[in-house]
Design an enzyme around this catalytic site. Structure first.
Site, mmCIF file in Angstrom:
data_model
loop_
_atom_site.group_PDB
_atom_site.id
_atom_site.type_symbol
_atom_site.label_atom_id
_atom_site.label_comp_id
_atom_site.label_asym_id
_atom_site.label_seq_id
_atom_site.Cartn_x
_atom_site.Cartn_y
_atom_site.Cartn_z
ATOM 1 N N LEU A 1 37.560 -19.614 -21.842
ATOM 2 C CA LEU A 1 36.506 -20.112 -22.721
ATOM 3 C C LEU A 1 35.355 -19.106 -22.825
ATOM 4 C CD1 LEU A 1 36.495 -23.043 -23.901
ATOM 5 C CD2 LEU A 1 34.934 -23.652 -22.064
ATOM 6 N N GLY A 2 34.679 -19.090 -23.950
ATOM 7 C CA GLY A 2 33.502 -18.240 -24.054
ATOM 8 C C GLY A 2 32.992 -18.155 -25.478
ATOM 9 N N LEU B 1 37.064 -5.857 -23.876
ATOM 10 C CA LEU B 1 38.365 -6.377 -24.310
ATOM 11 C C LEU B 1 38.816 -5.653 -25.569
ATOM 12 C CD1 LEU B 1 37.862 -10.239 -23.890
ATOM 13 C CD2 LEU B 1 39.216 -8.729 -22.425
ATOM 14 N N GLY C 1 41.278 -18.546 -28.278
ATOM 15 C CA GLY C 1 40.573 -17.259 -28.271
ATOM 16 C C GLY C 1 41.543 -16.103 -28.045
ATOM 17 N N GLU C 2 40.992 -14.896 -28.006
ATOM 18 C CA GLU C 2 41.842 -13.695 -27.931
ATOM 19 C C GLU C 2 42.605 -13.616 -26.605
ATOM 20 O OE1 GLU C 2 42.461 -12.015 -30.497
ATOM 21 O OE2 GLU C 2 40.891 -12.807 -31.789
ATOM 22 N N ARG D 1 38.763 -27.747 -28.845
ATOM 23 C CA ARG D 1 37.936 -28.619 -29.705
ATOM 24 C C ARG D 1 38.589 -28.849 -31.059
ATOM 25 N NH1 ARG D 1 32.845 -24.793 -31.505
ATOM 26 N NH2 ARG D 1 33.954 -22.830 -31.548
ATOM 27 N N ARG D 2 39.725 -28.162 -31.298
ATOM 28 C CA ARG D 2 40.432 -28.317 -32.579
ATOM 29 C C ARG D 2 41.895 -27.985 -32.342
ATOM 30 N NH1 ARG D 2 40.716 -22.928 -35.212
ATOM 31 N NH2 ARG D 2 40.094 -21.471 -33.609
ATOM 32 N N ARG E 1 32.128 -8.822 -34.823
ATOM 33 C CA ARG E 1 31.117 -8.807 -33.765
ATOM 34 C C ARG E 1 30.504 -7.420 -33.745
ATOM 35 N NH1 ARG E 1 33.637 -12.078 -28.566
ATOM 36 N NH2 ARG E 1 33.872 -14.069 -29.619
ATOM 37 N N TYR F 1 23.886 -12.567 -20.193
ATOM 38 C CA TYR F 1 25.353 -12.568 -20.152
ATOM 39 C C TYR F 1 25.852 -12.339 -18.725
ATOM 40 C CZ TYR F 1 30.161 -11.203 -21.279
ATOM 41 O OH TYR F 1 31.534 -11.125 -21.333
ATOM 42 N N LYS G 1 27.673 -15.164 -16.216
ATOM 43 C CA LYS G 1 29.023 -14.931 -15.674
ATOM 44 C C LYS G 1 28.978 -14.946 -14.135
ATOM 45 C CE LYS G 1 31.063 -14.413 -19.633
ATOM 46 N NZ LYS G 1 31.909 -15.479 -20.136
HETATM 47 N N1 LIG Z 1 34.413 -9.425 -25.564
HETATM 48 C C1 LIG Z 1 34.551 -8.676 -24.500
HETATM 49 O O1 LIG Z 1 34.676 -7.447 -24.569
HETATM 50 C C2 LIG Z 1 34.566 -9.342 -23.131
HETATM 51 C C3 LIG Z 1 34.543 -8.529 -22.010
HETATM 52 C C4 LIG Z 1 34.643 -9.121 -20.759
HETATM 53 C C5 LIG Z 1 34.733 -10.486 -20.643
HETATM 54 N N2 LIG Z 1 34.706 -11.288 -21.737
HETATM 55 C C6 LIG Z 1 34.828 -12.740 -21.540
HETATM 56 O O2 LIG Z 1 36.206 -13.070 -21.587
HETATM 57 C C7 LIG Z 1 36.350 -14.455 -21.977
HETATM 58 C C8 LIG Z 1 37.402 -14.549 -23.071
HETATM 59 O O3 LIG Z 1 36.955 -13.778 -24.167
HETATM 60 P P1 LIG Z 1 37.701 -13.825 -25.576
HETATM 61 O O4 LIG Z 1 37.199 -12.678 -26.347
HETATM 62 O O5 LIG Z 1 39.147 -14.023 -25.377
HETATM 63 O O6 LIG Z 1 37.068 -15.171 -26.189
HETATM 64 P P2 LIG Z 1 37.108 -15.647 -27.704
HETATM 65 O O7 LIG Z 1 38.168 -14.933 -28.455
HETATM 66 O O8 LIG Z 1 35.733 -15.615 -28.238
HETATM 67 O O9 LIG Z 1 37.587 -17.183 -27.527
HETATM 68 C C9 LIG Z 1 36.740 -18.100 -26.941
HETATM 69 C C10 LIG Z 1 37.392 -19.436 -26.734
HETATM 70 O O10 LIG Z 1 36.366 -20.373 -26.364
HETATM 71 C C11 LIG Z 1 36.344 -21.439 -27.286
HETATM 72 N N3 LIG Z 1 34.978 -21.871 -27.617
HETATM 73 C C12 LIG Z 1 33.953 -21.098 -28.032
HETATM 74 N N4 LIG Z 1 32.876 -21.868 -28.284
HETATM 75 C C13 LIG Z 1 33.237 -23.152 -28.038
HETATM 76 C C14 LIG Z 1 32.569 -24.401 -28.123
HETATM 77 N N5 LIG Z 1 31.286 -24.504 -28.515
HETATM 78 N N6 LIG Z 1 33.249 -25.522 -27.781
HETATM 79 C C15 LIG Z 1 34.528 -25.441 -27.382
HETATM 80 N N7 LIG Z 1 35.237 -24.281 -27.287
HETATM 81 C C16 LIG Z 1 34.583 -23.153 -27.608
HETATM 82 C C17 LIG Z 1 37.001 -20.910 -28.553
HETATM 83 O O11 LIG Z 1 37.487 -22.013 -29.301
HETATM 84 P P3 LIG Z 1 37.504 -21.978 -30.926
HETATM 85 O O12 LIG Z 1 38.693 -21.133 -31.278
HETATM 86 O O13 LIG Z 1 37.653 -23.403 -31.296
HETATM 87 O O14 LIG Z 1 36.215 -21.350 -31.367
HETATM 88 C C18 LIG Z 1 38.085 -20.012 -27.976
HETATM 89 O O15 LIG Z 1 39.199 -20.772 -27.589
HETATM 90 C C19 LIG Z 1 34.970 -14.909 -22.410
HETATM 91 O O16 LIG Z 1 34.407 -15.673 -21.373
HETATM 92 C C20 LIG Z 1 34.193 -13.615 -22.583
HETATM 93 O O17 LIG Z 1 32.810 -13.779 -22.339
HETATM 94 C C21 LIG Z 1 34.640 -10.728 -22.990
#
Ligand SMILES: NC(=O)c1ccc[n+]([C@@H]2O[C@H](COP(=O)([O-])OP(=O)(O)OC[C@H]3O[C@@H](n4cnc5c(N)ncnc54)[C@H](OP(=O)(O)O)[C@@H]3O)[C@@H](O)[C@H]2O)c1
Length: 239
Positions: free
Chosen positions: A90-91, A168, A26-27, A50-51, A176, A141, A145
């Site tokens: 993860l997320g 983020l 993920g990011e 998972r991959r 998205r 959400y 958390k």
């Molecule tokens: N978006 C925002 O602005 C924001 C703000 C605050 C906090 N957050 C939180 O910060 C955390 C990191 O966010 P991010 O944006 O870096 O996440 P992301 O880019 O969506 O990456 C998520 C990770 O989780 C894995 N994942 C998702 N679904 C899965 C599944 N069913 N089984 C196994 N692995 C799975 C993904 O693997 P794959 O690559 O295989 O899919 C990836 O490695 C998250 O918990 C998010 O909720 C996000």
């Protein structure tokens, strides 16, 4: 890199620890891998997902990818063995996975992984949650958390580091819509108060490493959005 941070990195590296990362594709996870690769603080880093993915640039010989099935985590305990440190980025989103799917990934997978890691010797667990986390909230959400933070705190790791980013900032490959709309609306606010409502994913990854190498006896470290920015300034030696 500041001299002080360099000393911390060297001292930590000399301890010869190993780590695992979940959510490394993920990011935030990708940025964490970059920061770990740059600082080389572990003898071994197991990237659990998972991959398998192409890691570009190659993070180094101490990094190894392991593919697991998160629905059968108990069968993959071996992936977590021998890591004194665990990172979780993860997320998913409700839009992508639905309500049940979101809870499964963002709460159940995280907590089960943490539980298995702890019973296999993980002493320091670092997790990314969210600035808004609140287990008593009526919003899925925020509540999920908050539940994760609460449950992890009760697991009593020797050390638990919780990173609570606001929005983020990154070049996200996937679309998205909600996030893009929020980002557009928040642009003036982000510009005026860069450390308040947003944080680049690269900062989250770097902050996780700064936190890891920072000594201290506290069992719980909670880093809000501004503190994540602050940790990165320590790395850069800026006040
Ligand atoms: N978006 C925002 O602005 C924001 C703000 C605050 C906090 N957050 C939180 O910060 C955390 C990191 O966010 P991010 O944006 O870096 O996440 P992301 O880019 O969506 O990456 C998520 C990770 O989780 C894995 N994942 C998702 N679904 C899965 C599944 N069913 N089984 C196994 N692995 C799975 C993904 O693997 P794959 O690559 O295989 O899919 C990836 O490695 C998250 O918990 C998010 O909720 C996000």
């Amino acid at each position: 890199m500041s001299e002080e941070f360099e000393d911390k990195v060297k001292h930590y590296r000399d301890m010869g620890k190993s780590a695992f990362v979940i959510g490394y594709t993920g990011e935030c996870g990708k940025e964490l891998v970059k920061a770990l690769s740059k600082n080389r603080i572990f003898n071994k880093v197991v990237l659990i997902g998972r991959r398998k993915v192409e890691l570009n640039p190659d993070p180094g010989p101490e990094f190894e990818q392991k593919v697991i099935d998160y629905d059968k985590l108990e069968e993959y305990k071996e992936a977590f063995e021998g890591s004194q440190v665990g990172y979780c980025c993860l997320g998913t989103t409700r839009g992508k996975a639905g309500k049940e799917g979101f809870i499964k990934v963002d709460r159940d997978y995280v907590l089960k992984s943490a539980e298995i890691a702890k019973s296999n010797g993980c002493q320091h667990f670092s997790v990314v949650t969210a600035s808004t986390a609140d287990k008593n909230s009526m919003f899925l959400y925020v509540k999920t958390k908050g539940e994760v933070e609460d449950a992890l705190t009760k697991m009593a790791f020797d050390k638990l580091s919780i990173f609570k980013p606001a929005m983020l900032l990154c070049d996200r490959g996937e679309r998205r819509v909600v996030e893009r709309v929020a980002l557009t609306l928040m642009k003036p606010w982000i510009y005026m108060f860069p450390t308040k409502g947003s944080v680049p994913t690269s900062y989250v990854g770097r902050a996780m490493v700064v936190d890891t190498v920072t000594p201290g006896d506290e069992k719980l470290r909670v880093h809000n959005n501004e503190q994540i920015h602050g940790l990165v300034r320590q790395d850069e030696n800026k006040k």
